[in-house]
Design a protein around this motif. Structure first.
Motif, PDB file in Angstrom:
ATOM      1  N   MET A  99     100.319  72.223  49.151  1.00 37.75           N
ATOM      2  CA  MET A  99      99.927  71.260  48.136  1.00 37.75           C
ATOM      3  C   MET A  99      98.531  71.010  47.972  1.00 37.75           C
ATOM      4  O   MET A  99      97.905  70.906  49.266  1.00 37.75           O
ATOM      5  CB  MET A  99     100.700  69.825  47.951  1.00 37.75           C
ATOM      6  N   GLY A 118     104.690  71.310  38.292  1.00 37.32           N
ATOM      7  CA  GLY A 118     104.351  71.033  39.936  1.00 37.32           C
ATOM      8  C   GLY A 118     103.230  70.012  40.120  1.00 37.32           C
ATOM      9  O   GLY A 118     102.853  69.913  41.190  1.00 37.32           O
ATOM     10  N   ASP A 150     101.179  70.895  42.950  1.00 42.66           N
ATOM     11  CA  ASP A 150     101.786  71.668  43.996  1.00 42.66           C
ATOM     12  C   ASP A 150     102.736  72.625  43.413  1.00 42.66           C
ATOM     13  O   ASP A 150     103.888  72.406  43.130  1.00 42.66           O
ATOM     14  CB  ASP A 150     102.777  70.815  44.824  1.00 42.66           C
ATOM     15  N   PRO A 151     102.081  74.004  42.883  1.00 45.15           N
ATOM     16  CA  PRO A 151     102.810  74.960  42.047  1.00 45.15           C
ATOM     17  C   PRO A 151     103.604  75.857  43.207  1.00 45.15           C
ATOM     18  O   PRO A 151     103.248  75.753  44.400  1.00 45.15           O
ATOM     19  CB  PRO A 151     101.604  75.873  41.624  1.00 45.15           C
ATOM     20  N   HIS A 152     104.607  76.446  42.531  1.00 48.28           N
ATOM     21  CA  HIS A 152     105.564  77.143  43.299  1.00 48.28           C
ATOM     22  C   HIS A 152     105.893  78.442  42.531  1.00 48.28           C
ATOM     23  O   HIS A 152     105.696  78.595  41.316  1.00 48.28           O
ATOM     24  CB  HIS A 152     106.882  76.432  43.568  1.00 48.28           C
ATOM     25  N   ALA A 153     106.001  79.734  43.250  1.00 46.78           N
ATOM     26  CA  ALA A 153     106.019  81.088  42.564  1.00 46.78           C
ATOM     27  C   ALA A 153     107.214  80.871  41.634  1.00 46.78           C
ATOM     28  O   ALA A 153     108.292  80.378  41.942  1.00 46.78           O
ATOM     29  CB  ALA A 153     106.347  81.960  43.825  1.00 46.78           C
ATOM     30  N   ARG A 154     107.134  81.638  40.474  1.00 43.73           N
ATOM     31  CA  ARG A 154     108.143  81.711  39.441  1.00 43.73           C
ATOM     32  C   ARG A 154     108.666  80.413  38.803  1.00 43.73           C
ATOM     33  O   ARG A 154     109.537  80.224  38.311  1.00 43.73           O
ATOM     34  CB  ARG A 154     109.459  82.698  39.816  1.00 43.73           C
ATOM     35  N   THR A 155     107.910  79.350  38.901  1.00 49.89           N
ATOM     36  CA  THR A 155     107.761  78.013  38.260  1.00 49.89           C
ATOM     37  C   THR A 155     106.887  77.665  37.663  1.00 49.89           C
ATOM     38  O   THR A 155     105.579  78.220  38.036  1.00 49.89           O
ATOM     39  CB  THR A 155     108.265  76.945  39.450  1.00 49.89           C
TER      40      THR A 155
END
Length: 290
Positions: free
Chosen positions: A1, A119, A111-116
């Motif tokens: 994050m 965040g 707080d990014p996440h892969a393939r989403t």
């Protein structure tokens, strides 16, 4: 994050969005994005200074700290309602759009996440979302059927911007509201919208209620006004005379008249036979002059 940074938080939600069919929802989403584009342009916000997240029936917009909140607030109070008015003037009944809007500020982290997508997280963002969904804000929009939007600001925005009365921002048009949330009560300020000053505080309301009304002026010093008397029946100027008095003949005798037979007139006083001495009046009414 990533590290949290201070952001200006703008939230928008379309009223009664889920009641529309899919075609109308798609139209309203496009119009909402167009409205946000034009409003941010009017506030001088560059594309690189903003982050948007689609919420289906609304938008979350985060602006960098170097965007002037005063300019953004003026645009929300003028440009956004004008654009809504233009849309609703041409749209069908099923495509009418009214908005709840919240302007807040606080610390937000990404707080990014892969393939989403999305965040964004933060306590201040959560509180702003709770204000957007609050019953008091929904009720404020429902109570204004002729207006197109209602705007609420958080306590930090009110204290830092609104209450100082910057150009185009009138603090007297905001009223305080307490919003109950899961962890307590959230303070907010709701714009009145139509140019009417906010309701007076309890002290002012009590002062108005205690103000005496007009006192009737007495008829004389220290005396109460006289009570109305029952209307008296009008009396005739003169009582009418009996019919017999108006029509009976009057006889005048002078000297020593001799009367034979009987004469009766007036009120039934008469002379029958005999000799009468002095003046005699027969007829007329009793007590009338000869």
């Amino acid at each position: 994050m990533r590290e949290p940074v201070n952001r200006t938080i703008l939230l928008l939600d379309i009223e009664k969005f889920s009641r529309r069919d899919d075609v109308v929802q798609a139209v309203l989403r496009r119009r909402l994005n167009h409205l946000v584009d034009r409003t941010l342009e009017a506030a001088g916000v560059e594309p690189t200074q903003q982050y948007r997240e689609d919420r289906g029936d609304g938008l979350i917009v985060l602006l960098s700290g170097d965007v002037a909140k005063t300019a953004l607030l003026r645009a929300l109070l003028t440009t956004a309602p004008d654009l809504l008015h233009e849309h609703n003037l041409l749209a069908s009944d099923s495509a009418q759009m009214r908005l709840r809007m919240v302007l807040a500020s606080g610390e937000v982290a990404h707080d990014p996440h892969a393939r989403t997508t999305g965040g964004i997280v933060g306590h201040d963002l959560n509180q702003a979302c709770r204000l957007l969904d609050a019953d008091v804000l929904r009720a404020a929009l429902a109570a204004r059927p002729r207006e197109h939007a209602v705007l609420a600001v958080s306590a930090p925005v009110y204290e830092g911007i609104v209450r100082h009365g910057h150009r185009g921002v009138r603090p007297e048009l905001f009223r305080p509201a307490d919003v109950e949330v899961k962890d307590g009560v959230l303070a907010a300020w709701i714009h009145q919208g139509d140019g009417q000053p906010a309701d007076p505080g309890p002290a002012r309301a009590a002062e108005t209620a205690a103000a005496p009304g007009p006192v009737p002026r007495p008829s004389s010093a220290g005396a109460a006004p006289p009570s109305p008397e029952p209307e008296a029946k009008a009396k005739p100027e003169r009582e009418p005379e009996p019919e017999a008095a108006r029509s009976a003949p009057v006889f005048h005798f002078h000297g020593n008249p001799v009367v034979h037979g009987s004469f009766v007139a007036g009120n039934q006083h008469g002379v029958s036979g005999g000799t009468v001495h002095g003046d005699v009046v027969l007829g007329g009414t009793e007590g009338s002059p000869a």
